[in-house]
Design an enzyme around this catalytic site. Structure first.
Site, mmCIF file in Angstrom:
data_model
loop_
_atom_site.group_PDB
_atom_site.id
_atom_site.type_symbol
_atom_site.label_atom_id
_atom_site.label_comp_id
_atom_site.label_asym_id
_atom_site.label_seq_id
_atom_site.Cartn_x
_atom_site.Cartn_y
_atom_site.Cartn_z
ATOM 1 C CG HIS A 58 37.653 40.550 42.475
ATOM 2 N ND1 HIS A 58 39.024 40.161 43.329
ATOM 3 C CD2 HIS A 58 36.988 41.496 43.314
ATOM 4 C CE1 HIS A 58 39.001 40.888 44.673
ATOM 5 N NE2 HIS A 58 37.779 41.697 44.574
ATOM 6 C CD GLN A 65 42.898 41.170 47.213
ATOM 7 O OE1 GLN A 65 41.743 40.885 47.402
ATOM 8 N NE2 GLN A 65 43.541 40.626 46.073
ATOM 9 C CB CYS A 95 40.042 38.081 45.823
ATOM 10 S SG CYS A 95 40.320 36.889 44.351
#
Ligand SMILES: *[C@@H]1O[C@H](CO)[C@@H](O)[C@H](O)[C@H]1NC(C)=O
Ligand SMILES: *[C@@H]1O[C@H](CO)[C@@H](O)[C@H](O)[C@H]1NC(C)=O
Ligand SMILES: *[C@@H]1O[C@H](CO)[C@@H](O)[C@H](O)[C@H]1NC(C)=O
Ligand SMILES: *[C@@H]1O[C@H](CO)[C@@H](O)[C@H](O)[C@H]1NC(C)=O
Length: 471
Positions: free
Chosen positions: A418, A276, A282
């Site tokens: 995340h 990323q 994410c």
């Protein structure tokens, strides 16, 4: 042991907290009895817990044991103080600090209930007071004044051999790091400051290591020269915990039990690990990973799909500033599908939307929220494909390999930040794990993968599981 002491020690792991030395409770404060045969069984149990998941050759052995026993309504409560001898550490990128090589002094609280031992508390730190002082002196917040940091942090002028030894080792490991990850810094000051951040991070990694209940190794990673604040800001996704997730339809639960293990990578349902970059995207990678799997399992072709399309065209989410999988599914449906990675390639920053419906190679028809029960998640995964999940990324900045199992207060399920992809599960030396595809490149973790303890709600892995539906 007062629980506030433990709490203080745990808090020392949080950024900005005052330094708290590695110091289990002073032995003199309690009438420890000399070793008696009755203490041996709980002490061995505590040792086994301490060594859980460690390979032969890296297990600690029991030194001295003292303690006492109290009879309570629940059973016998043992308060032990034991020394554990750690074997010498072999991985130079994990354990260059003195703290990992020393005798550990541990206090344990163990309840024996109807012959079954339960570990209520453990608190371990190195015995050597010089080491303890060094570690606590290093374990400070990152410096504000970049000019002051080096001299105060790396005391080359200090004649103490332990300090000099540490300075030399850390400088040499940092040089290797700079070469390995091709780092360039703007100035000598910047380089010196990064070195001091790096050294602090090594200490932090070892504290996280000491508190991990799995088999994970924490140490040098490509993120080792970033402060945790920088890391959070650049790579993590605060929206996951700030924005309420859109309610999705609940998936029908499956009746088949989960097979003992599963790995979609071996069945061709997972594309290569992506990166990323310096962007909190994410959420987009987690969702494309899931859709790639759903398309493969329903249509038979594995296509690498475009995250950039989501960054540019999903206006509900915030591109590099974060997003939610639930919004991304809706965006894919509304847009009319996803283009491939090749056709709409990743830039790592937001651009004008250039999606064209004619170019879409994949569509989805719906999305579902999955059970919070990890058994059911495993069953769903094995039958239906990789799952988008969100986790608390505690420790991942320094994760190298093994099964991570941070203590719950350090990796709260409520603080997820995340999004990743569950691609499989199984046991390694009897420790159950999830195999998790991350999006930080294949030069992070185990070839880009993270292994997290399964079955304990570790780091909130079960709290935001979802999938696209392809009809
Ligand atoms: C650090 O030193 C440089 C030059 O040596 C100076 O320009 C700068 O203002 C100093 N920064 C701080 C925060 O003291
Ligand atoms: C290292 O970084 C420099 C400057 O960022 C770049 O020009 C060079 O190609 C990189 N080398 C490798 C091997 O990645
Ligand atoms: C699923 O979505 C595609 C594309 O929007 C559509 O062509 C197809 O008819 C849908 N399938 C079902 C069963 O609704
Ligand atoms: C995995 O490990 C757990 C905990 O040790 C155990 O209960 C389970 O039976 C193991 N599963 C397999 C398939 O070995």
């Amino acid at each position: 042991m007062a629980s506030w002491l433990l709490l203080l020690w745990l808090l020392a792991l949080l950024p900005g907290a005052a330094p708290v030395p590695f110091k289990p409770r002073a032995a003199g404060a309690r009438a420890w009895e000399p070793s008696s045969p009755e203490l041996l069984a709980p002490a061995r149990f505590a040792l086994d817990e301490y060594n859980r998941g460690r390979a032969a050759g890296s297990r600690a052995v029991l030194g001295t044991v003292r303690g006492r026993v109290r009879r309570t309504a629940q059973g016998s409560l043992y308060s032990l103080e034991a020394t554990l001898e750690e074997p010498p550490c072999k991985d130079p990128l994990v354990c260059l600090l003195p703290v990992s090589k020393k005798t550990m002094l541990c206090t344990f609280e163990i309840l024996n209930e109807l012959g079954k031992h339960i570990l209520l508390r453990r608190d371990c730190g190195p015995v050597d007071t010089k080491v303890t002082a060094l570690v606590s002196s290093l374990f400070q917040p990152y410096p504000d004044n970049r000019n002051e940091s080096v001299s105060s942090f790396l005391p080359q002028l200090n004649s103490d051999p332990l300090h000099q030894d540490f300075s030399m080792k850390i400088t040499s490991v940092f040089k290797d790091f700079v070469a390995t990850y091709n780092r360039t810094y703007e100035s000598e000051e910047e380089a010196q400051w990064r070195l001091s951040v790096f050294a602090r991070n090594m200490v932090r990694a070892q504290k996280i290591q000491a508190l991990d209940r799995g088999t994970a190794q924490y140490g040098v990673t490509k993120f080792s020269d970033l402060t945790e604040e920088e890391f959070r800001t650049i790579y993590l996704n605060p929206l996951l915990r700030e924005e309420p997730s859109k309610k999705m339809r609940l998936a029908k639960s499956l009746t088949d039990p989960a097979p003992p293990e599963w790995d979609w990578r071996k069945k061709g349902a997972v594309t290569e690990v992506k990166d990323q970059g310096m962007c909190g995207s994410c959420w987009a990678f987690s969702v494309t990973g899931n859709v790639e799997g759903q398309w493969f399992l329903n249509r038979g072709t594995l296509l690498s799909l475009s995250e950039q399309e989501l960054l540019d065209c999903d206006k509900v989410d915030k591109a590099c500033l974060g997003g939610l999988p639930s919004n991304a599914y809706t965006a894919i449906e509304k847009l009319g599908g996803l283009e491939t990675e090749d056709d709409y390639s990743y830039q790592g920053h937001v651009q004008a939307c250039s999606f064209s419906a004619q170019m879409a190679k994949v569509y989805i028809n719906d999305s579902v929220e999955l059970s919070q029960n990890e058994q059911k998640l495993a069953a769903w995964l094995a039958q239906k494909g990789p799952i988008s999940v969100a986790i608390n990324a505690f420790g991942m900045q320094f994760y190298r390999h093994g099964i991570a199992h941070p203590l719950r207060p350090l990796c709260s399920p409520w603080l997820i930040d995340h999004a990743v992809l569950l691609v499989g599960y199984g046991n390694r030396s009897n420790i159950p794990f999830w195999a998790i595809k991350n999006s930080w490149g294949s030069d992070w973790g185990e070839e880009g993968y993270y292994y997290l303890h399964r079955g304990s709600g570790a780091c909130g892995v079960n709290t935001m599981a979802s999938s696209a539906v392809v009809n």
